[in-house]
Motif scaffolding. Structure first.
Motif, PDB file in Angstrom:
ATOM      1  N   TYR A   1       0.795  -1.222   0.000  1.00  0.00           N
ATOM      2  CA  TYR A   1       0.000   0.000   0.000  1.00  0.00           C
ATOM      3  C   TYR A   1       0.831   1.278   0.000  1.00  0.00           C
ATOM      4  O   TYR A   1       0.319   2.337  -0.289  1.00  0.00           O
ATOM      5  CB  TYR A   1      -0.916   0.054   1.217  1.00  0.00           C
ATOM      6  CG  TYR A   1      -2.149  -0.813   1.125  1.00  0.00           C
ATOM      7  CD1 TYR A   1      -2.610  -1.316  -0.079  1.00  0.00           C
ATOM      8  CD2 TYR A   1      -2.865  -1.120   2.267  1.00  0.00           C
ATOM      9  CE1 TYR A   1      -3.741  -2.106  -0.145  1.00  0.00           C
ATOM     10  CE2 TYR A   1      -4.007  -1.906   2.212  1.00  0.00           C
ATOM     11  CZ  TYR A   1      -4.438  -2.388   0.997  1.00  0.00           C
ATOM     12  OH  TYR A   1      -5.561  -3.155   0.934  1.00  0.00           O
ATOM     13  N   PHE A   2       2.104   1.215   0.339  1.00  0.00           N
ATOM     14  CA  PHE A   2       2.839   2.458   0.567  1.00  0.00           C
ATOM     15  C   PHE A   2       2.964   3.306  -0.689  1.00  0.00           C
ATOM     16  O   PHE A   2       3.040   4.527  -0.610  1.00  0.00           O
ATOM     17  CB  PHE A   2       4.206   2.185   1.206  1.00  0.00           C
ATOM     18  CG  PHE A   2       5.333   1.975   0.246  1.00  0.00           C
ATOM     19  CD1 PHE A   2       6.204   3.004  -0.039  1.00  0.00           C
ATOM     20  CD2 PHE A   2       5.526   0.745  -0.354  1.00  0.00           C
ATOM     21  CE1 PHE A   2       7.257   2.810  -0.915  1.00  0.00           C
ATOM     22  CE2 PHE A   2       6.573   0.548  -1.228  1.00  0.00           C
ATOM     23  CZ  PHE A   2       7.436   1.577  -1.510  1.00  0.00           C
ATOM     24  N   ALA A   3       2.926   2.721  -1.868  1.00  0.00           N
ATOM     25  CA  ALA A   3       3.034   3.493  -3.109  1.00  0.00           C
ATOM     26  C   ALA A   3       1.790   4.340  -3.366  1.00  0.00           C
ATOM     27  O   ALA A   3       1.828   5.271  -4.150  1.00  0.00           O
ATOM     28  CB  ALA A   3       3.275   2.562  -4.283  1.00  0.00           C
ATOM     29  N   GLN A   4       0.695   4.051  -2.680  1.00  0.00           N
ATOM     30  CA  GLN A   4      -0.541   4.793  -2.873  1.00  0.00           C
ATOM     31  C   GLN A   4      -0.749   5.876  -1.812  1.00  0.00           C
ATOM     32  O   GLN A   4      -1.813   6.474  -1.737  1.00  0.00           O
ATOM     33  CB  GLN A   4      -1.719   3.828  -2.876  1.00  0.00           C
ATOM     34  CG  GLN A   4      -1.622   2.833  -4.011  1.00  0.00           C
ATOM     35  CD  GLN A   4      -2.736   1.825  -3.975  1.00  0.00           C
ATOM     36  OE1 GLN A   4      -3.807   2.099  -3.462  1.00  0.00           O
ATOM     37  NE2 GLN A   4      -2.492   0.656  -4.512  1.00  0.00           N
ATOM     38  N   TYR A   5       0.270   6.122  -1.033  1.00  0.00           N
ATOM     39  CA  TYR A   5       0.182   7.107   0.041  1.00  0.00           C
ATOM     40  C   TYR A   5      -0.202   8.486  -0.470  1.00  0.00           C
ATOM     41  O   TYR A   5      -0.967   9.208   0.166  1.00  0.00           O
ATOM     42  CB  TYR A   5       1.510   7.168   0.806  1.00  0.00           C
ATOM     43  CG  TYR A   5       1.606   8.320   1.768  1.00  0.00           C
ATOM     44  CD1 TYR A   5       0.793   8.370   2.899  1.00  0.00           C
ATOM     45  CD2 TYR A   5       2.496   9.363   1.546  1.00  0.00           C
ATOM     46  CE1 TYR A   5       0.874   9.423   3.779  1.00  0.00           C
ATOM     47  CE2 TYR A   5       2.576  10.428   2.425  1.00  0.00           C
ATOM     48  CZ  TYR A   5       1.765  10.451   3.540  1.00  0.00           C
ATOM     49  OH  TYR A   5       1.838  11.503   4.401  1.00  0.00           O
ATOM     50  N   ARG A  45      -3.350  14.008   2.365  1.00  0.00           N
ATOM     51  CA  ARG A  45      -4.091  15.156   2.883  1.00  0.00           C
ATOM     52  C   ARG A  45      -5.085  14.714   3.961  1.00  0.00           C
ATOM     53  O   ARG A  45      -5.222  15.368   4.986  1.00  0.00           O
ATOM     54  CB  ARG A  45      -4.815  15.875   1.742  1.00  0.00           C
ATOM     55  CG  ARG A  45      -5.432  17.184   2.165  1.00  0.00           C
ATOM     56  CD  ARG A  45      -6.007  17.977   1.006  1.00  0.00           C
ATOM     57  NE  ARG A  45      -4.981  18.297   0.035  1.00  0.00           N
ATOM     58  CZ  ARG A  45      -5.071  18.021  -1.274  1.00  0.00           C
ATOM     59  NH1 ARG A  45      -6.137  17.413  -1.757  1.00  0.00           N
ATOM     60  NH2 ARG A  45      -4.099  18.347  -2.104  1.00  0.00           N
ATOM     61  N   GLN A  46      -5.761  13.587   3.754  1.00  0.00           N
ATOM     62  CA  GLN A  46      -6.695  13.074   4.748  1.00  0.00           C
ATOM     63  C   GLN A  46      -5.975  12.659   6.028  1.00  0.00           C
ATOM     64  O   GLN A  46      -6.475  12.894   7.120  1.00  0.00           O
ATOM     65  CB  GLN A  46      -7.456  11.873   4.192  1.00  0.00           C
ATOM     66  CG  GLN A  46      -8.440  12.214   3.107  1.00  0.00           C
ATOM     67  CD  GLN A  46      -9.063  10.965   2.541  1.00  0.00           C
ATOM     68  OE1 GLN A  46      -8.361  10.075   2.072  1.00  0.00           O
ATOM     69  NE2 GLN A  46     -10.373  10.895   2.577  1.00  0.00           N
ATOM     70  N   ILE A  73      -1.079   3.277  10.077  1.00  0.00           N
ATOM     71  CA  ILE A  73      -2.223   2.369  10.007  1.00  0.00           C
ATOM     72  C   ILE A  73      -3.462   3.118   9.524  1.00  0.00           C
ATOM     73  O   ILE A  73      -4.259   2.584   8.752  1.00  0.00           O
ATOM     74  CB  ILE A  73      -2.444   1.670  11.366  1.00  0.00           C
ATOM     75  CG1 ILE A  73      -1.249   0.758  11.658  1.00  0.00           C
ATOM     76  CG2 ILE A  73      -3.740   0.866  11.360  1.00  0.00           C
ATOM     77  CD1 ILE A  73      -1.232   0.151  13.035  1.00  0.00           C
ATOM     78  N   ILE A  74      -3.623   4.362   9.929  1.00  0.00           N
ATOM     79  CA  ILE A  74      -4.731   5.178   9.423  1.00  0.00           C
ATOM     80  C   ILE A  74      -4.577   5.383   7.918  1.00  0.00           C
ATOM     81  O   ILE A  74      -5.554   5.316   7.169  1.00  0.00           O
ATOM     82  CB  ILE A  74      -4.813   6.518  10.178  1.00  0.00           C
ATOM     83  CG1 ILE A  74      -5.309   6.278  11.607  1.00  0.00           C
ATOM     84  CG2 ILE A  74      -5.708   7.507   9.455  1.00  0.00           C
ATOM     85  CD1 ILE A  74      -5.262   7.492  12.505  1.00  0.00           C
ATOM     86  N   ALA A  75      -3.350   5.614   7.468  1.00  0.00           N
ATOM     87  CA  ALA A  75      -3.111   5.757   6.028  1.00  0.00           C
ATOM     88  C   ALA A  75      -3.513   4.483   5.293  1.00  0.00           C
ATOM     89  O   ALA A  75      -4.154   4.538   4.240  1.00  0.00           O
ATOM     90  CB  ALA A  75      -1.647   6.103   5.773  1.00  0.00           C
ATOM     91  N   ILE A  76      -3.161   3.341   5.844  1.00  0.00           N
ATOM     92  CA  ILE A  76      -3.529   2.062   5.231  1.00  0.00           C
ATOM     93  C   ILE A  76      -5.046   1.905   5.201  1.00  0.00           C
ATOM     94  O   ILE A  76      -5.619   1.466   4.210  1.00  0.00           O
ATOM     95  CB  ILE A  76      -2.882   0.887   5.994  1.00  0.00           C
ATOM     96  CG1 ILE A  76      -1.386   0.891   5.766  1.00  0.00           C
ATOM     97  CG2 ILE A  76      -3.478  -0.449   5.557  1.00  0.00           C
ATOM     98  CD1 ILE A  76      -0.640  -0.062   6.661  1.00  0.00           C
ATOM     99  N   ALA A  77      -5.719   2.293   6.283  1.00  0.00           N
ATOM    100  CA  ALA A  77      -7.180   2.188   6.344  1.00  0.00           C
ATOM    101  C   ALA A  77      -7.837   3.077   5.286  1.00  0.00           C
ATOM    102  O   ALA A  77      -8.809   2.669   4.644  1.00  0.00           O
ATOM    103  CB  ALA A  77      -7.672   2.559   7.741  1.00  0.00           C
ATOM    104  N   LEU A  78      -7.308   4.277   5.085  1.00  0.00           N
ATOM    105  CA  LEU A  78      -7.862   5.169   4.065  1.00  0.00           C
ATOM    106  C   LEU A  78      -7.626   4.623   2.653  1.00  0.00           C
ATOM    107  O   LEU A  78      -8.504   4.722   1.792  1.00  0.00           O
ATOM    108  CB  LEU A  78      -7.268   6.570   4.216  1.00  0.00           C
ATOM    109  CG  LEU A  78      -7.697   7.317   5.474  1.00  0.00           C
ATOM    110  CD1 LEU A  78      -6.852   8.564   5.674  1.00  0.00           C
ATOM    111  CD2 LEU A  78      -9.175   7.675   5.411  1.00  0.00           C
TER     112      LEU A  78
END
Length: 106
Positions: A19-23, A28-29, A86-91
């Motif tokens: 998922y890190f490439a989609q950060y 912004r969120q 983890i919040i970034a992953i959840a989004l």
């Protein structure tokens, strides 16, 4: 990208390499949600935050997200440095699920 953003990017890579490439899609969120986390929250508070964001993963998904920090426990306290990636992953998870649902309807 500032130092905090770069550190978050690296932490996200450690938590979820796929998922890190989609950060860039959710940064912004993530920044806007940092104040709601404060210095950290309990597992129960984290799950309620996910519900407020309309993110409803199953328990095994949440456990997988917390794998790098010893697993998920509802009563445990998780500090900000653990929760923000983890919040970034959840989004990202939410965005991917919305895109998949749209594809199925079309």
């Amino acid at each position: 990208m500032n130092k905090a953003g770069f550190e978050l990017f690296l932490a996200l890579k450690n938590v979820s390499p796929r998922y890190f490439a989609q950060y860039h899609k959710v940064k912004r969120q993530v920044t806007s949600l940092e104040p709601s986390v404060g210095e950290g929250v309990t597992g129960e508070q984290f799950v309620s935050l996910l519900k407020r964001l309309n993110i409803e993963p199953n328990q095994s998904t949440i456990s997988r997200w917390f794998k790098s920090c010893g697993g998920f426990k509802a009563k445990a306290f998780y500090n900000k440095t653990v929760l923000i990636p983890i919040i970034a992953i959840a989004l990202i998870y939410k965005a991917k699920n919305q895109n998949n649902q749209l594809a199925k309807v079309s």
